[in-house]
Design a protein around this motif. Structure first.
Motif, PDB file in Angstrom:
ATOM      1  N   GLY A  76       0.820  -1.211   0.000  1.00 52.78           N
ATOM      2  CA  GLY A  76       0.000   0.000   0.000  1.00 52.78           C
ATOM      3  C   GLY A  76       0.853   1.258   0.000  1.00 52.78           C
ATOM      4  O   GLY A  76       0.629   2.194  -0.774  1.00 52.78           O
ATOM      5  N   VAL A  77       1.847   1.300   0.878  1.00 55.25           N
ATOM      6  CA  VAL A  77       2.738   2.454   0.974  1.00 55.25           C
ATOM      7  C   VAL A  77       3.508   2.640  -0.340  1.00 55.25           C
ATOM      8  O   VAL A  77       3.686   3.762  -0.818  1.00 55.25           O
ATOM      9  CB  VAL A  77       3.708   2.274   2.166  1.00 55.25           C
ATOM     10  N   GLU A  78       3.928   1.519  -0.917  1.00 54.59           N
ATOM     11  CA  GLU A  78       4.688   1.605  -2.168  1.00 54.59           C
ATOM     12  C   GLU A  78       3.818   2.181  -3.292  1.00 54.59           C
ATOM     13  O   GLU A  78       4.259   3.035  -4.056  1.00 54.59           O
ATOM     14  CB  GLU A  78       5.201   0.212  -2.551  1.00 54.59           C
ATOM     15  N   ARG A  79       2.551   1.744  -3.334  1.00 53.32           N
ATOM     16  CA  ARG A  79       1.668   2.252  -4.393  1.00 53.32           C
ATOM     17  C   ARG A  79       1.430   3.750  -4.224  1.00 53.32           C
ATOM     18  O   ARG A  79       1.447   4.509  -5.204  1.00 53.32           O
ATOM     19  CB  ARG A  79       0.336   1.486  -4.373  1.00 53.32           C
ATOM     20  N   ILE A  80       1.233   4.191  -2.992  1.00 55.69           N
ATOM     21  CA  ILE A  80       1.027   5.624  -2.748  1.00 55.69           C
ATOM     22  C   ILE A  80       2.283   6.413  -3.124  1.00 55.69           C
ATOM     23  O   ILE A  80       2.205   7.445  -3.802  1.00 55.69           O
ATOM     24  CB  ILE A  80       0.663   5.885  -1.264  1.00 55.69           C
ATOM     25  N   ALA A  81       3.452   5.929  -2.698  1.00 58.53           N
ATOM     26  CA  ALA A  81       4.696   6.650  -2.979  1.00 58.53           C
ATOM     27  C   ALA A  81       4.951   6.746  -4.487  1.00 58.53           C
ATOM     28  O   ALA A  81       5.408   7.782  -4.990  1.00 58.53           O
ATOM     29  CB  ALA A  81       5.869   5.978  -2.281  1.00 58.53           C
ATOM     30  N   ARG A  82       4.665   5.664  -5.204  1.00 60.07           N
ATOM     31  CA  ARG A  82       4.848   5.708  -6.664  1.00 60.07           C
ATOM     32  C   ARG A  82       3.890   6.719  -7.299  1.00 60.07           C
ATOM     33  O   ARG A  82       4.266   7.455  -8.219  1.00 60.07           O
ATOM     34  CB  ARG A  82       4.632   4.319  -7.273  1.00 60.07           C
ATOM     35  N   ALA A  83       2.657   6.750  -6.803  1.00 61.15           N
ATOM     36  CA  ALA A  83       1.668   7.701  -7.339  1.00 61.15           C
ATOM     37  C   ALA A  83       2.093   9.139  -7.031  1.00 61.15           C
ATOM     38  O   ALA A  83       1.945  10.035  -7.870  1.00 61.15           O
ATOM     39  CB  ALA A  83       0.282   7.410  -6.769  1.00 61.15           C
ATOM     40  N   VAL A  84       2.622   9.349  -5.832  1.00 62.90           N
ATOM     41  CA  VAL A  84       3.111  10.680  -5.459  1.00 62.90           C
ATOM     42  C   VAL A  84       4.289  11.073  -6.361  1.00 62.90           C
ATOM     43  O   VAL A  84       4.348  12.190  -6.880  1.00 62.90           O
ATOM     44  CB  VAL A  84       3.509  10.703  -3.954  1.00 62.90           C
ATOM     45  N   GLY A  85       5.216  10.143  -6.566  1.00 61.31           N
ATOM     46  CA  GLY A  85       6.367  10.417  -7.430  1.00 61.31           C
ATOM     47  C   GLY A  85       5.946  10.739  -8.849  1.00 61.31           C
ATOM     48  O   GLY A  85       6.443  11.687  -9.468  1.00 61.31           O
ATOM     49  N   ARG A  86       4.987   9.979  -9.351  1.00 62.05           N
ATOM     50  CA  ARG A  86       4.526  10.204 -10.728  1.00 62.05           C
ATOM     51  C   ARG A  86       3.803  11.543 -10.855  1.00 62.05           C
ATOM     52  O   ARG A  86       4.008  12.291 -11.820  1.00 62.05           O
ATOM     53  CB  ARG A  86       3.584   9.065 -11.145  1.00 62.05           C
ATOM     54  N   THR A  87       2.969  11.863  -9.870  1.00 64.65           N
ATOM     55  CA  THR A  87       2.247  13.135  -9.919  1.00 64.65           C
ATOM     56  C   THR A  87       3.228  14.302  -9.852  1.00 64.65           C
ATOM     57  O   THR A  87       3.057  15.319 -10.534  1.00 64.65           O
ATOM     58  CB  THR A  87       1.226  13.231  -8.761  1.00 64.65           C
ATOM     59  N   SER A  88       4.274  14.155  -9.047  1.00 66.57           N
ATOM     60  CA  SER A  88       5.301  15.198  -8.974  1.00 66.57           C
ATOM     61  C   SER A  88       5.988  15.359 -10.327  1.00 66.57           C
ATOM     62  O   SER A  88       6.182  16.484 -10.801  1.00 66.57           O
ATOM     63  CB  SER A  88       6.322  14.832  -7.892  1.00 66.57           C
ATOM     64  N   ALA A  89       6.327  14.239 -10.949  1.00 71.76           N
ATOM     65  CA  ALA A  89       7.001  14.295 -12.255  1.00 71.76           C
ATOM     66  C   ALA A  89       6.109  14.968 -13.301  1.00 71.76           C
ATOM     67  O   ALA A  89       6.586  15.753 -14.119  1.00 71.76           O
ATOM     68  CB  ALA A  89       7.380  12.884 -12.709  1.00 71.76           C
ATOM     69  N   GLU A  90       4.811  14.681 -13.229  1.00 73.75           N
ATOM     70  CA  GLU A  90       3.899  15.192 -14.258  1.00 73.75           C
ATOM     71  C   GLU A  90       3.481  16.647 -14.031  1.00 73.75           C
ATOM     72  O   GLU A  90       3.227  17.379 -14.982  1.00 73.75           O
ATOM     73  CB  GLU A  90       2.647  14.299 -14.334  1.00 73.75           C
ATOM     74  N   GLY A 142      10.047   8.628 -11.570  1.00 70.06           N
ATOM     75  CA  GLY A 142      10.390   9.739 -12.467  1.00 70.06           C
ATOM     76  C   GLY A 142      10.470  11.092 -11.788  1.00 70.06           C
ATOM     77  O   GLY A 142      10.640  12.114 -12.451  1.00 70.06           O
ATOM     78  N   ALA A 143      10.359  11.132 -10.457  1.00 67.21           N
ATOM     79  CA  ALA A 143      10.379  12.429  -9.760  1.00 67.21           C
ATOM     80  C   ALA A 143      11.804  12.988  -9.701  1.00 67.21           C
ATOM     81  O   ALA A 143      12.779  12.245  -9.717  1.00 67.21           O
ATOM     82  CB  ALA A 143       9.827  12.272  -8.347  1.00 67.21           C
ATOM     83  N   ASP A 144      11.875  14.308  -9.622  1.00 66.05           N
ATOM     84  CA  ASP A 144      13.137  15.034  -9.470  1.00 66.05           C
ATOM     85  C   ASP A 144      13.433  15.112  -7.969  1.00 66.05           C
ATOM     86  O   ASP A 144      12.693  15.759  -7.224  1.00 66.05           O
ATOM     87  CB  ASP A 144      12.950  16.436 -10.083  1.00 66.05           C
ATOM     88  N   LEU A 145      14.512  14.480  -7.543  1.00 64.92           N
ATOM     89  CA  LEU A 145      14.781  14.398  -6.101  1.00 64.92           C
ATOM     90  C   LEU A 145      15.156  15.752  -5.491  1.00 64.92           C
ATOM     91  O   LEU A 145      15.102  15.911  -4.267  1.00 64.92           O
ATOM     92  CB  LEU A 145      15.872  13.363  -5.801  1.00 64.92           C
TER      93      LEU A 145
END
Ligand SMILES: [Zn+2]
Length: 324
Positions: A156-170, A197-200
């Motif tokens: 669950g945490v991994e799915r949320i973090a990936r979605a957050v990362g993707r939204t940041s990238a987009e 794909g997020a910019d760290l």
């Protein structure tokens, strides 16, 4: 002119001023209030109290707070609009999801490859909050928030973090992530965001300041991330004197451009029910908005941090973080 969205609308980045990068106004679960709040929640009194506390903070010279209260912590934007209308402090709000294990059921069955096969609804909802605004209020989220509490994340945490990362990238919106210094889960969080794909350089590793392990902290900053030295007053996680020493050591090594400050405080948190004020004061007397202004900044200067480095952590780094 570059701006950042706040509860009262866009503000020029150059006008943000001294900024506390992790403060809640209220941590208050909707269902808890609706079912049990009659014994401990007084909406009008608490709103008035928050306005007073934010005005007092402004009088200390802090002009902006960044509030990562999202679903899971009780985000309520209409209430925040009432408060923001009566305080000079800019309040920046977030989108995202605060969950340590499982996803809320509302997302468990919808998504790519799930019972209802559809594009990732987390990304859809987070993006709407950033681009269109939150729940018809017109208030836009300026950043993303999630939790990575353990070095090995739950699905669950991994799915949320990936979605957050993707939204940041987009969208270009930056991220603040709750992490555990003990678990050193900041590394995991950066790995997940990077893979999405997020910019760290647009990531604050929240609660990094609970650690005094310089090698660990520098390893995060060397990947571009900013360290959230954001729990001043919560001595149970790391005593204030150690937090100050760690910041001074990092500043001396050239990392003042990779740190931001905060208390992770609030005007009310519903974890203690009716005993809220007494419980909070007894457990953590310095856990309030004004501790940094009153005690921490003088201590940092005393420890050898320069005024220019303080300004960098309070003003320049927050403005850079919100630059799209
Ligand atoms: Zn927090």
């Amino acid at each position: 002119m570059s701006t950042v969205e706040t509860v009262r609308g866009p503000v020029a980045l150059s006008d943000l001023g001294p900024t506390l990068m992790h403060e809640h106004v209220f941590v208050l679960a909707t269902e808890h209030v609706e079912n049990y709040g009659d014994t401990w929640w007084d909406e009008e009194a608490r709103v008035a109290d928050a306005i007073e506390k934010l005005r007092a903070l402004h009088a200390k010279g802090i002009t902006t707070i960044v509030d990562p209260t999202v679903w899971g912590l009780g985000r309520n934007i209409p209430r925040m609009q009432r408060i923001a209308a009566q305080t000079p402090v800019n309040i920046v709000v977030a989108t995202g999801l605060y969950a340590f294990g499982d996803l809320p059921q509302q997302y468990a069955y919808r998504g790519p490859g799930l019972l209802l096969d559809m594009p990732e609804p987390l990304v859809t909802d987070f993006t709407r909050d950033i681009v269109e605004g939150i729940a018809g209020t017109g208030v836009k989220a300026a950043f993303l928030k999630c939790c990575v509490e353990t070095a090995v994340p739950t699905p669950g945490v991994e799915r949320i973090a990936r979605a957050v990362g993707r939204t940041s990238a987009e969208t270009g919106a930056p991220i603040t992530v709750h992490t555990s210094a003990h678990e050193q889960s900041g590394r995991t969080a950066l790995d997940l965001f990077e893979a999405a794909g997020a910019d760290l350089t647009k990531v604050v590793v929240g609660h990094a300041g609970d650690s005094n392990d310089l090698d660990f902290l520098m390893s995060l900053a060397d990947r571009g991330a900013t360290l959230g030295m954001d729990r001043f007053g919560l001595d149970i996680f790391n005593p204030g004197a150690d937090r100050v020493r760690t910041i001074a050591a990092l500043a001396a090594r050239g990392y003042a451009d990779r740190m931001v400050l905060g208390h992770d405080a609030n005007c009310f948190i519903d974890y203690f029910g009716a005993a809220h004020d007494a419980a909070k004061a007894a457990a953590a007397p310095n856990w309030h908005y004004e501790h940094i202004s009153d005690d921490v900044l003088p201590a940092l200067l005393e420890a050898g941090v320069t005024q220019a480095q303080v300004d960098q952590m309070l003003v320049a780094n927050p403005a850079r973080y919100f630059t799209r």
